[in-house]
Design a protein around this motif. Structure first.
Motif, PDB file in Angstrom:
ATOM      1  N   GLU A 187     -49.334  91.509 -94.035  1.00 20.40           N
ATOM      2  CA  GLU A 187     -48.514  92.285 -93.759  1.00 20.40           C
ATOM      3  C   GLU A 187     -49.038  93.740 -93.309  1.00 20.40           C
ATOM      4  N   GLN A 188     -50.651  93.848 -93.834  1.00 15.41           N
ATOM      5  CA  GLN A 188     -50.740  95.175 -93.772  1.00 15.41           C
ATOM      6  C   GLN A 188     -51.437  94.457 -92.264  1.00 15.41           C
ATOM      7  N   THR A 216     -48.711  94.629 -88.865  1.00 12.83           N
ATOM      8  CA  THR A 216     -48.194  96.550 -88.831  1.00 12.83           C
ATOM      9  C   THR A 216     -49.191  96.691 -87.924  1.00 12.83           C
ATOM     10  N   ASN A 261     -49.777  95.167 -84.380  1.00 10.23           N
ATOM     11  CA  ASN A 261     -47.696  95.452 -83.584  1.00 10.23           C
ATOM     12  C   ASN A 261     -47.333  96.366 -83.922  1.00 10.23           C
ATOM     13  N   GLU A 262     -48.001  97.938 -84.390  1.00 16.60           N
ATOM     14  CA  GLU A 262     -47.391  98.484 -83.978  1.00 16.60           C
ATOM     15  C   GLU A 262     -46.863  99.093 -82.864  1.00 16.60           C
ATOM     16  N   GLU A 316     -43.780  96.668 -81.878  1.00 19.28           N
ATOM     17  CA  GLU A 316     -42.894  96.342 -82.556  1.00 19.28           C
ATOM     18  C   GLU A 316     -41.233  96.630 -81.975  1.00 19.28           C
ATOM     19  N   LYS A 330     -42.764  87.481 -88.134  1.00 17.48           N
ATOM     20  CA  LYS A 330     -43.275  89.151 -88.535  1.00 17.48           C
ATOM     21  C   LYS A 330     -43.265  88.932 -86.740  1.00 17.48           C
TER      22      LYS A 330
END
Length: 352
Positions: A181-182, A185, A188-189, A192, A330
């Motif tokens: 997930e990190q 993240t 994709n920040e 998102e 995700k």
């Protein structure tokens, strides 16, 4: 009357027009070729570093899950064994208690008095044999009681070890989940917010046909496999037996549109024979899937997710999203924003 000079340019013009029309008609009659496979224009989206992290996270998660499943199975077996052993302990404890109570009520006959009170040599021998039998019976009862107590203690210790093992594997699974997930993240920040609205359709599909499970090791883990069987798709190459199994299961479930698996060169799972790209459109890899084609992709992605444990799914990528066994769906941004790298024209499957 027109002169030769005026006729020839007109004729040439007419000929050019006819030729252009012929080319246009001919082009209309020849069907446009399907778009190139995603592997022909790029990789699986994201960056090599991101894909390496996702592969490591998913493999680590599946390994820990298999270890957890084995531990839970052993715990159930030990719990049953403990119940049986404790029942034996109670029974043998009662037997020893009965022997002790009998000795207390009647008084334990000493060996000397029993033998001295014998009236004949034959009686002497009979009493000696009886004393040996009584002593052996008492010793056996005590021995069985001690052994059963030891077995209960060992079983309880084994149960404690399994609980510790399960806590360890749950912690590993949580760590691998955070790792995936990190990584996503960070990648994709920026995308998102823009892609949030597209998540819901990917999860459509409801129930899916049940796939036949791929072979596992005796302990429940996935055996190591190499790129060792022929790729039956037009990609021509090799894939792993587990990849072939997943491909056959998907086709048996009705997902029969164009598929491409092996790809030489580049990063990701394709060169390892552990991935396939399933086109959403009937005529191959085209633009972003819409309507019934997108529904087909939704259902195919749902099929792989619902059968992830049977097919050893590492991850599924579809319509700017990635499904991981640890984290579910995700956001997953493409490398270039085209239908192939965004995975809006095909479903990508990677297996362990």
């Amino acid at each position: 009357m027109p002169t030769v000079a005026t006729v020839r340019p007109a004729a040439r013009t007419a000929a050019l027009i006819c030729a252009a029309l012929a080319l246009a008609v001919g082009a209309a009659l020849v069907p446009a070729p399907a778009a190139a496979a995603p592997g022909d224009v790029g990789d699986e989206g994201g960056t090599p570093a991101l894909r390496a992290q996702l592969e490591a996270a998913s493999k680590g998660y599946l390994d820990a899950k298999a270890a957890l499943d084995r531990s839970v199975k052993r715990q159930k077996q030990l719990a049953g064994q403990l119940t049986t052993t404790e029942s034996q302990l109670a029974e043998r404890g009662s037997k020893v208690a009965e022997i002790a109570a009998q000795a207390y009520r009647s008084g334990r006959l000493s060996a000397a008095s029993a033998l001295l009170n014998s009236a004949s040599p034959a009686g002497f021998m009979d009493r000696a044999a009886a004393l040996d039998a009584v002593a052996a019976n008492e010793e056996r009862a005590l021995g069985e009681l001690r052994a059963t107590r030891d077995e209960v203690s060992r079983t309880k210790q084994a149960l404690d070890r399994e609980v510790q093992e399960q806590r360890k594997q749950v912690a590993v699974m949580a760590k691998r989940k955070d790792q995936a997930e990190q990584a996503l993240t960070v990648a994709n920040e920026r995308a998102e917010a823009a892609q949030r609205a597209e998540r819901a359709p990917t999860r459509a599909g409801g129930s899916s046909p049940r796939a036949a499970p791929a072979p596992r090791n005796a302990n429940g883990s996935w055996p190591a496999e190499s790129c060792s069987v022929n790729d039956p798709t037009p990609a021509n190459g090799c894939i792993t037996p587990r990849t072939l199994h997943a491909l056959k299961q998907a086709k048996s479930a009705g997902f029969t549109r164009y598929v491409s698996c092996y790809r030489s060169g580049g990063s990701g799972e394709h060169p390892k024979g552990r991935a396939c790209d399933f086109a959403a459109q009937k005529n191959g890899f085209g633009g972003a899937a819409t309507g019934g084609d997108r529904t087909y992709g939704n259902n195919l992605a749902a099929y792989f997710v619902n059968n992830a444990d049977r097919l050893a799914v590492l991850y599924v990528i579809w319509y700017k999203q990635i499904w991981l066994p640890s984290s579910g769906w995700k956001t997953y941004s493409g490398a270039r924003g085209d239908p192939s790298s965004d995975h809006t024209n095909h479903v990508h499957l990677s297996v362990y």
